[in-house]
Design an enzyme around this catalytic site. Sequence first.
Site, mmCIF file in Angstrom:
data_model
loop_
_atom_site.group_PDB
_atom_site.id
_atom_site.type_symbol
_atom_site.label_atom_id
_atom_site.label_comp_id
_atom_site.label_asym_id
_atom_site.label_seq_id
_atom_site.Cartn_x
_atom_site.Cartn_y
_atom_site.Cartn_z
ATOM 1 N N GLN A 1 61.762 17.837 65.472
ATOM 2 C CA GLN A 1 62.010 16.192 65.533
ATOM 3 C C GLN A 1 63.065 15.853 66.362
ATOM 4 O O GLN A 1 64.236 16.580 65.903
ATOM 5 C CB GLN A 1 62.182 15.905 63.969
ATOM 6 C CG GLN A 1 61.032 16.100 63.121
ATOM 7 C CD GLN A 1 60.018 15.028 63.186
ATOM 8 O OE1 GLN A 1 59.900 14.088 64.123
ATOM 9 N NE2 GLN A 1 58.634 15.185 62.620
ATOM 10 N N CYS B 1 53.148 9.592 63.705
ATOM 11 C CA CYS B 1 53.759 9.028 64.600
ATOM 12 C C CYS B 1 52.893 7.978 65.607
ATOM 13 O O CYS B 1 53.316 7.468 66.631
ATOM 14 C CB CYS B 1 54.276 10.058 65.466
ATOM 15 S SG CYS B 1 53.239 11.093 66.188
ATOM 16 N N ASP C 1 51.063 16.160 59.342
ATOM 17 C CA ASP C 1 52.098 15.243 60.297
ATOM 18 C C ASP C 1 51.477 15.757 61.632
ATOM 19 O O ASP C 1 52.065 16.642 62.212
ATOM 20 C CB ASP C 1 53.544 16.232 59.981
ATOM 21 C CG ASP C 1 54.614 15.624 60.875
ATOM 22 O OD1 ASP C 1 54.384 14.611 61.510
ATOM 23 O OD2 ASP C 1 55.784 16.142 60.799
ATOM 24 N N TYR D 1 50.063 21.318 60.150
ATOM 25 C CA TYR D 1 50.808 20.599 61.529
ATOM 26 C C TYR D 1 52.356 21.179 61.150
ATOM 27 O O TYR D 1 53.102 20.153 61.162
ATOM 28 C CB TYR D 1 50.643 19.230 61.685
ATOM 29 C CG TYR D 1 49.249 18.936 62.001
ATOM 30 C CD1 TYR D 1 48.478 19.125 63.152
ATOM 31 C CD2 TYR D 1 48.533 18.362 60.769
ATOM 32 C CE1 TYR D 1 47.297 18.902 63.236
ATOM 33 C CE2 TYR D 1 47.112 18.239 60.985
ATOM 34 C CZ TYR D 1 46.392 18.110 62.008
ATOM 35 O OH TYR D 1 45.307 17.937 62.259
ATOM 36 N N GLU E 1 49.763 25.948 61.808
ATOM 37 C CA GLU E 1 50.285 25.312 63.152
ATOM 38 C C GLU E 1 49.712 26.013 64.179
ATOM 39 O O GLU E 1 49.382 27.334 64.004
ATOM 40 C CB GLU E 1 51.987 25.490 62.962
ATOM 41 C CG GLU E 1 52.694 25.910 64.325
ATOM 42 C CD GLU E 1 52.813 24.354 65.029
ATOM 43 O OE1 GLU E 1 52.923 23.175 64.296
ATOM 44 O OE2 GLU E 1 52.436 24.248 66.399
HETATM 45 N N1 SAH Z 1 56.060 18.939 60.582
HETATM 46 C C1 SAH Z 1 56.758 19.633 61.739
HETATM 47 C C2 SAH Z 1 55.885 19.365 62.987
HETATM 48 C C3 SAH Z 1 55.222 18.291 63.140
HETATM 49 S S1 SAH Z 1 54.809 17.900 64.959
HETATM 50 C C4 SAH Z 1 58.156 18.780 61.891
HETATM 51 O O1 SAH Z 1 58.148 17.904 60.980
HETATM 52 O O2 SAH Z 1 58.799 19.371 62.457
HETATM 53 C C5 SAH Z 1 53.175 18.281 65.034
HETATM 54 C C6 SAH Z 1 52.762 19.739 65.340
HETATM 55 O O3 SAH Z 1 51.476 19.806 65.071
HETATM 56 C C7 SAH Z 1 53.501 20.491 66.497
HETATM 57 O O4 SAH Z 1 54.233 21.551 66.031
HETATM 58 C C8 SAH Z 1 52.174 20.949 67.307
HETATM 59 O O5 SAH Z 1 52.227 21.907 67.921
HETATM 60 C C9 SAH Z 1 51.086 20.947 66.071
HETATM 61 N N2 SAH Z 1 49.603 21.045 66.278
HETATM 62 C C10 SAH Z 1 49.220 20.207 67.157
HETATM 63 N N3 SAH Z 1 47.738 20.336 67.192
HETATM 64 C C11 SAH Z 1 47.570 21.022 66.107
HETATM 65 C C12 SAH Z 1 46.091 21.494 65.421
HETATM 66 N N4 SAH Z 1 45.163 21.138 65.959
HETATM 67 N N5 SAH Z 1 46.361 22.408 64.460
HETATM 68 C C13 SAH Z 1 47.688 22.842 64.140
HETATM 69 N N6 SAH Z 1 48.678 22.289 64.431
HETATM 70 C C14 SAH Z 1 48.792 21.522 65.865
#
Ligand code: SAH
Length: 454
Positions: free
Chosen positions: A286, A411, A384, A315, A336
Amino acid sequence: MKKLPPVIKNQEFDTEIIDLTYQGMGVAKVDGYPLFIENALPGEKVSIRVMKVSKNFGFAKVLAFRNESPDRVETKGSAYTQTGIAPLQHLAYPAQLKFKQAQVQELLKKAHLDIEVSDAIGMEDPFHYRNKAQVPVREIAGELKTGFFKKNSHDFIAIEDFLIQDEEIDKAIVAVRDVLQRFHVEAYDERAHKGIIRHIMVRRGHYSKQMMVVLVTRSKKLPMFTEITAAIREALPDVTTIVQNTNSEKTNVILGRENKVLFGPGYIEDQLNGLTFRISPHSFYQINPVQTEKLYAAAFERAGLTGNETVIDAYSGIGTISLSMAKHARQIYGVELVSEAVKDAKENAKINDIDNVRFETGMAENWMENWSHANLRPDVLVVDPPRKGLEPAFIESTLKMQPKKVVYISCNPSTLVRDIEGFMSDGYKVTKPILPVDQFPQTTHIETVTILEK
Ligand code: SAH
């Protein structure tokens, strides 16, 4: 008969701004035909010139203000609007927060959903908050410059103060640029796909103060990299790691796949809510640490964990949410897509002595299906996702697992509203007002926490 636009290019006239778009553009209407106008606020009477006319809408620019909105504040420079770095910089911060809340409210209303939206949680100092910068390097009049591109264009504007980035990062970018200049490293030339240095990326730990510099180069070739590394360390003693990333594609994507560590461990660490996290170049983290702590605190409080729950964190990035929840739950499963981030997440579990968390690498939608087949029945599901929101298959698997509670961190309010409808069609209800937490002051982006319960 085909209706022609009621205005022509270069036409000048007075009008009133009646609305502000999601992109932060003022809107005026001529016989119902909308004109979008940068740096103009609702209620302002302005003289404009029409710049561009297409079938259903046009663009205009302000020549003079006849009156000014009480919400207008002095801007810090036109480059921040032109590049899209700070499209709301002319709007007072309290009004920015209202604007964001209202956007979520309008999207819900359009979908005929009667759901409350709380006041947005803002920042005390809504500038210089970003802990990460990725800045293109170009050559202008024989010199290396760092800056940004104008919106929807390849025109480059040199910028040294980026307004919303950690000022130490701004300084580091200039210092690295000057080192590269000193060693005659050629800037990337997009058109010819030639040159060496494409981007400088810098990340800085808000608490740890550790700093990572990533030099994104067009090929693996970086002449004098040993001397360059030494010179960067000398100019910036706070830099704890330097990485060369190679991106040989013709693409807007900034990072290529390959990293070569030039100095230090290849990652930085930072703290969030009292835990320590390792962050690698490709891992998501973030960008607004001050607001992230508020965002997570709101999400945890609403998750209502007692220590007995099974939680899925979809995610999960480098595991920030999973690991912060671990102490208050029985078992956590994270998933992830980016393998480097999953590697960080596993390491982060070790660093913080947490052993009730499992991280999987892959698409969240696929793992939800796997877990559902394996009869995993989470009490709480945290999601997320990126801006495009949840895949239909993800929601289907969730509905099979029937978690009591879904904590949705979003977001992008438009995909959030769409996904809320998906959950509601199976009997889930939004049980708390949606909470916007402003992670991106001066921009139009909005982050929210939503709670759905069966
Ligand atoms: N919850 C974490 C990351 C959120 S951002 C935090 O707050 O730091 C969203 C994340 O989803 C990113 O790390 C991205 O790499 C991942 N992502 C994107 N598409 C995805 C998918 N289809 N399956 C799993 N992860 C995914």
